[in-house]
Design a protein around this motif. Structure first.
Motif, PDB file in Angstrom:
ATOM      1  N   ASN A 101      -4.618   1.186  -9.186  1.00 41.48           N
ATOM      2  CA  ASN A 101      -4.177   0.336 -10.282  1.00 41.48           C
ATOM      3  C   ASN A 101      -4.777   0.802 -11.606  1.00 41.48           C
ATOM      4  O   ASN A 101      -4.070   0.976 -12.613  1.00 41.48           O
ATOM      5  CB  ASN A 101      -4.590  -1.116  -9.993  1.00 41.48           C
ATOM      6  CG  ASN A 101      -3.983  -2.115 -10.962  1.00 41.48           C
ATOM      7  OD1 ASN A 101      -3.051  -1.809 -11.701  1.00 41.48           O
ATOM      8  ND2 ASN A 101      -4.504  -3.330 -10.961  1.00 41.48           N
ATOM      9  N   THR A 143      -7.858  -6.174  -6.511  1.00 39.50           N
ATOM     10  CA  THR A 143      -7.065  -5.030  -6.979  1.00 39.50           C
ATOM     11  C   THR A 143      -7.433  -4.603  -8.401  1.00 39.50           C
ATOM     12  O   THR A 143      -6.704  -3.824  -9.017  1.00 39.50           O
ATOM     13  CB  THR A 143      -5.563  -5.354  -6.912  1.00 39.50           C
ATOM     14  OG1 THR A 143      -5.298  -6.528  -7.683  1.00 39.50           O
ATOM     15  CG2 THR A 143      -5.123  -5.595  -5.475  1.00 39.50           C
ATOM     16  N   THR A 199       2.612   1.624  -3.307  1.00 33.76           N
ATOM     17  CA  THR A 199       1.638   2.063  -4.308  1.00 33.76           C
ATOM     18  C   THR A 199       1.446   3.572  -4.264  1.00 33.76           C
ATOM     19  O   THR A 199       1.338   4.229  -5.308  1.00 33.76           O
ATOM     20  CB  THR A 199       0.289   1.349  -4.095  1.00 33.76           C
ATOM     21  OG1 THR A 199       0.475  -0.056  -4.233  1.00 33.76           O
ATOM     22  CG2 THR A 199      -0.742   1.802  -5.120  1.00 33.76           C
ATOM     23  N   ARG A 227      -5.186 -14.040  -6.084  1.00 33.59           N
ATOM     24  CA  ARG A 227      -4.921 -13.149  -7.202  1.00 33.59           C
ATOM     25  C   ARG A 227      -4.946 -13.958  -8.494  1.00 33.59           C
ATOM     26  O   ARG A 227      -4.287 -14.984  -8.619  1.00 33.59           O
ATOM     27  CB  ARG A 227      -3.556 -12.491  -7.007  1.00 33.59           C
ATOM     28  CG  ARG A 227      -3.096 -11.671  -8.189  1.00 33.59           C
ATOM     29  CD  ARG A 227      -1.699 -11.121  -7.955  1.00 33.59           C
ATOM     30  NE  ARG A 227      -1.147 -10.604  -9.186  1.00 33.59           N
ATOM     31  CZ  ARG A 227      -0.447 -11.317 -10.046  1.00 33.59           C
ATOM     32  NH1 ARG A 227      -0.232 -12.591  -9.825  1.00 33.59           N
ATOM     33  NH2 ARG A 227       0.034 -10.767 -11.145  1.00 33.59           N
ATOM     34  N   THR A 270      -8.769  -1.782   1.765  1.00 31.21           N
ATOM     35  CA  THR A 270      -7.414  -1.689   1.218  1.00 31.21           C
ATOM     36  C   THR A 270      -7.403  -2.134  -0.237  1.00 31.21           C
ATOM     37  O   THR A 270      -6.773  -1.498  -1.090  1.00 31.21           O
ATOM     38  CB  THR A 270      -6.440  -2.549   2.036  1.00 31.21           C
ATOM     39  OG1 THR A 270      -6.413  -2.080   3.388  1.00 31.21           O
ATOM     40  CG2 THR A 270      -5.031  -2.476   1.462  1.00 31.21           C
ATOM     41  N   MET A 271      -8.097  -3.220  -0.550  1.00 33.37           N
ATOM     42  CA  MET A 271      -8.166  -3.693  -1.932  1.00 33.37           C
ATOM     43  C   MET A 271      -8.879  -2.673  -2.820  1.00 33.37           C
ATOM     44  O   MET A 271      -8.498  -2.474  -3.974  1.00 33.37           O
ATOM     45  CB  MET A 271      -8.892  -5.042  -2.001  1.00 33.37           C
ATOM     46  CG  MET A 271      -8.117  -6.182  -1.383  1.00 33.37           C
ATOM     47  SD  MET A 271      -6.558  -6.482  -2.247  1.00 33.37           S
ATOM     48  CE  MET A 271      -5.793  -7.673  -1.142  1.00 33.37           C
ATOM     49  N   GLU A 313       0.829  -1.199   0.000  1.00 38.14           N
ATOM     50  CA  GLU A 313       0.000   0.000   0.000  1.00 38.14           C
ATOM     51  C   GLU A 313       0.869   1.257   0.000  1.00 38.14           C
ATOM     52  O   GLU A 313       0.623   2.199  -0.756  1.00 38.14           O
ATOM     53  CB  GLU A 313      -0.927  -0.006   1.219  1.00 38.14           C
ATOM     54  CG  GLU A 313      -2.024   1.048   1.138  1.00 38.14           C
ATOM     55  CD  GLU A 313      -3.067   0.888   2.228  1.00 38.14           C
ATOM     56  OE1 GLU A 313      -4.136   1.514   2.087  1.00 38.14           O
ATOM     57  OE2 GLU A 313      -2.832   0.177   3.213  1.00 38.14           O
ATOM     58  N   LEU A 371      -6.277  -0.038  -3.588  1.00 39.68           N
ATOM     59  CA  LEU A 371      -5.285  -0.545  -4.531  1.00 39.68           C
ATOM     60  C   LEU A 371      -5.883  -0.691  -5.926  1.00 39.68           C
ATOM     61  O   LEU A 371      -5.226  -0.395  -6.935  1.00 39.68           O
ATOM     62  CB  LEU A 371      -4.737  -1.893  -4.049  1.00 39.68           C
ATOM     63  CG  LEU A 371      -3.898  -1.888  -2.772  1.00 39.68           C
ATOM     64  CD1 LEU A 371      -3.500  -3.308  -2.386  1.00 39.68           C
ATOM     65  CD2 LEU A 371      -2.669  -1.012  -2.917  1.00 39.68           C
ATOM     66  N   GLY A 372      -7.127  -1.144  -5.991  1.00 42.87           N
ATOM     67  CA  GLY A 372      -7.790  -1.284  -7.283  1.00 42.87           C
ATOM     68  C   GLY A 372      -7.987   0.055  -7.972  1.00 42.87           C
ATOM     69  O   GLY A 372      -7.757   0.182  -9.181  1.00 42.87           O
ATOM     70  N   LEU A 421       1.957  -6.651  -6.531  1.00 44.26           N
ATOM     71  CA  LEU A 421       0.713  -7.174  -5.964  1.00 44.26           C
ATOM     72  C   LEU A 421       0.816  -8.670  -5.695  1.00 44.26           C
ATOM     73  O   LEU A 421       0.252  -9.178  -4.725  1.00 44.26           O
ATOM     74  CB  LEU A 421      -0.461  -6.899  -6.902  1.00 44.26           C
ATOM     75  CG  LEU A 421      -0.866  -5.429  -7.104  1.00 44.26           C
ATOM     76  CD1 LEU A 421      -2.008  -5.346  -8.101  1.00 44.26           C
ATOM     77  CD2 LEU A 421      -1.265  -4.784  -5.799  1.00 44.26           C
ATOM     78  N   TYR A 472       3.731  -3.394 -11.439  1.00 45.78           N
ATOM     79  CA  TYR A 472       2.755  -3.261 -10.364  1.00 45.78           C
ATOM     80  C   TYR A 472       2.108  -4.603 -10.043  1.00 45.78           C
ATOM     81  O   TYR A 472       1.902  -4.950  -8.874  1.00 45.78           O
ATOM     82  CB  TYR A 472       1.683  -2.236 -10.762  1.00 45.78           C
ATOM     83  CG  TYR A 472       0.748  -1.886  -9.628  1.00 45.78           C
ATOM     84  CD1 TYR A 472       1.234  -1.248  -8.503  1.00 45.78           C
ATOM     85  CD2 TYR A 472      -0.601  -2.198  -9.682  1.00 45.78           C
ATOM     86  CE1 TYR A 472       0.387  -0.924  -7.449  1.00 45.78           C
ATOM     87  CE2 TYR A 472      -1.453  -1.878  -8.643  1.00 45.78           C
ATOM     88  CZ  TYR A 472      -0.954  -1.234  -7.533  1.00 45.78           C
ATOM     89  OH  TYR A 472      -1.782  -0.925  -6.489  1.00 45.78           O
ATOM     90  N   GLU A 473       1.816  -5.390 -11.086  1.00 51.88           N
ATOM     91  CA  GLU A 473       1.231  -6.701 -10.855  1.00 51.88           C
ATOM     92  C   GLU A 473       2.197  -7.614 -10.112  1.00 51.88           C
ATOM     93  O   GLU A 473       1.790  -8.428  -9.283  1.00 51.88           O
ATOM     94  CB  GLU A 473       0.828  -7.347 -12.190  1.00 51.88           C
ATOM     95  CG  GLU A 473      -0.425  -6.758 -12.793  1.00 51.88           C
ATOM     96  CD  GLU A 473      -1.657  -7.070 -11.962  1.00 51.88           C
ATOM     97  OE1 GLU A 473      -1.808  -8.216 -11.535  1.00 51.88           O
ATOM     98  OE2 GLU A 473      -2.445  -6.160 -11.736  1.00 51.88           O
TER      99      GLU A 473
END
Length: 521
Positions: A279, A213, A35, A185, A271-272, A32, A275-276, A172, A168-169
């Motif tokens: 992203n 995400t 990111t 994931r 949090t997801m 996080e 992040l999503g 994650l 980034y992936e």
């Protein structure tokens, strides 16, 4: 891409190690915070590029760093230009940490205006990098990562945004808590495969009711952007054989606006959600619609809203019976079954879904399992069941899974099955890229060319099964029920030949033993 760039992978590992040694050892917390920094860097770079593009094309563009920013809870105003990454990265360590904590991060949280989903879910976000030295080291490493991305883009011909997405992936993928509550994931190549099968189009409303995400939403976005340039000859397939891009010369403000209003995601982890949102924004989706909602609960009331749903819902776990949405009639608390019915409800008539389920859903004998499959066969056109090997979700889990492709309201006459043996990666915890694409491209080709009159040989990887046979088998959708095993005849030598060979071998052994005995005296 990352598998072929050891320098980039090494720098990403360095970034993780810096956060670990700097006192942030929780992987989810670390990702996080990383990111936020990546987002600050990308926000500055994209804004400068759009200013330059606007000057070249004559289109209007208002910089996100134009004017002043009033610090929340105060009357103090700061020049937004000082909030750019390219400006604060030159500060001393102490001044930089203070500036990012008290000015840049509050600005970031308010980026899309007070009413935006991004601002709403960033309210509780906290910038917790504790040491000036860690911030300086992190910023330096991120600069090196971006320099390597630019080099790779120039040499390899891949779009900068796509390589950044790979980076980034990969970050994650390091989240150690992945797999909690059955949330795994989804590998990017599986997302690309599903997008290729459901074919989202510009103007469609596209959703993921358990988006994590935002991987599926990003996959749909990239598929649609790529379609804008699909006739160009210079776009090369990626390492999985798919042609994908995040940028296009035809991605005008009008088209971008349509895409922005096409993608909808929901998740039960704040949090997801954050992040999503970041992203998608880092990939050019300015105002993504990702909300904190439990789509199985009574508080979620949407139905008949979407033309496309792509999802990998939680595989395990259950929901409190008293909180299950009253529109869900399966009579179970198992989330993997409730999501099937929920996705059916969310689709518009004629809408198509690509959904990953554990293979137990395909053959479970309980009433709710059968009823869930009955929805797929009787109330939809169940187009395909693609079984995947158990290693696809390693290192998180070894569960065997399948992809279901179905259209709401169509009529199922027969179902196309495909037995995927390889997804192009090793099926162990390392998931090393193999030569070729595995079965990925064959699945796309055979699915789009499927013919019920030709695909009838059940000894092959793919074949059709008529609905009447599926119904008679309590809607069993496991490929093993219908596939015919191929037995190769093994021809053995006659016993007399084998006996003769054994006698010859025995004679040779006796000879060698006698020679050895002679040498030993």
């Amino acid at each position: 891409m990352l598998q072929n760039n050891s320098v980039l992978k090494s720098k990403i590992d360095q970034l993780w190690n810096k956060f670990w040694s700097g006192g942030i050892s929780n992987p989810l917390t670390a990702i996080e915070q990383i990111t936020y920094l990546l987002f600050m860097k990308r926000l500055d770079d994209l804004d400068l590029k759009r200013i330059s593009d606007a000057e070249f094309t004559g289109e209007e563009y208002t910089s996100k760093f134009a004017g002043e920013f009033t610090l929340p809870g105060t009357d103090q105003k700061v020049d937004k230009q000082t909030l750019r990454w390219s400006n604060f990265r030159r500060m001393s360590a102490e001044d930089m940490l203070n500036h990012v904590q008290l000015r840049v991060f509050p600005f970031l949280k308010m980026l899309n205006g007070e009413e935006s989903p991004f601002t709403h879910y960033m309210k509780s976000a906290v910038f917790i990098i504790p040491k000036p030295s860690l911030l300086v080291e992190a910023i330096s490493t991120i600069e090196e990562i971006y320099a390597e991305i630019e080099k790779d883009a120039d040499e390899g011909g891949q779009a900068f945004q796509d390589i950044q997405g790979d980076v980034y992936e990969m970050l994650l993928s390091e989240i150690a808590s992945a797999g909690k509550n059955g949330q795994f994931r989804t590998p990017r190549h599986i997302i690309k495969l599903i997008a290729e099968l459901v074919e989202p189009q510009l103007g469609h409303r596209i959703a993921d009711p358990a988006c994590g995400t935002g991987g599926f939403l990003l996959g749909a976005y990239q598929y649609m952007v790529t379609q804008l340039d699909k006739n160009k000859k210079n776009i090369q397939p990626d390492e999985d054989g798919f042609i994908r891009n995040s940028v296009s010369s035809l991605l005008t403000n009008e088209v971008s606006g349509i895409l922005n209003d096409s993608l909808f995601g929901y998740d039960i982890d704040v949090t997801m959600v954050r992040l999503g949102l970041m992203n998608l924004m880092m990939h050019g989706v300015d105002t993504p619609h990702i909300d904190y909602k439990d789509t199985l609960s009574k508080s979620f009331t949407e139905s008949n809203q979407y033309q496309i749903i792509m999802a990998n819902p939680p595989f395990t776990g259950s929901i409190d019976k008293g909180d299950i949405n009253e529109s869900l009639k399966l009579g179970t608390t198992k989330t993997e079954l409730l999501f099937i019915e929920n996705i059916y409800n969310l689709l518009k008539m004629g809408g198509t879904a690509g959904v990953i389920v554990p293979q137990g859903v395909l053959f479970g004998g309980g009433k709710a399992f059968i009823e869930a499959r009955k929805i797929l066969v009787e109330e939809c056109q169940l187009k395909a069941v693609i079984t995947m090997p158990s290693g696809v979700f390693k290192p998180y889990a070894g569960v065997s899974t399948a992809i279901l492709i179905f259209t709401k309201g169509g009529e199922t006459e027969d179902v196309w099955f495909y037995d995927m043996k390889s997804d192009g990666y090793s099926l162990d915890d390392r998931r090393t890229k193999l030569d070729g694409y595995g079965d990925l491209q064959d699945i796309v080709t055979q699915y789009k060319m499927r013919d019920r009159n030709k695909d009838s040989d059940r000894k092959q990887k793919y074949f059709f099964v008529p609905k009447v046979e599926i119904v008679a088998g309590f809607y069993d959708l496991s490929i093993s029920k219908y596939k015919e095993d191929v037995f190769e005849e093994v021809v053995y030598e006659k016993p007399v030949v084998i006996l003769t060979r054994l006698k010859t071998m025995e004679s040779e052994i006796d000879k060698e033993l006698n020679e050895l005995e002679g040498l030993l005296g």
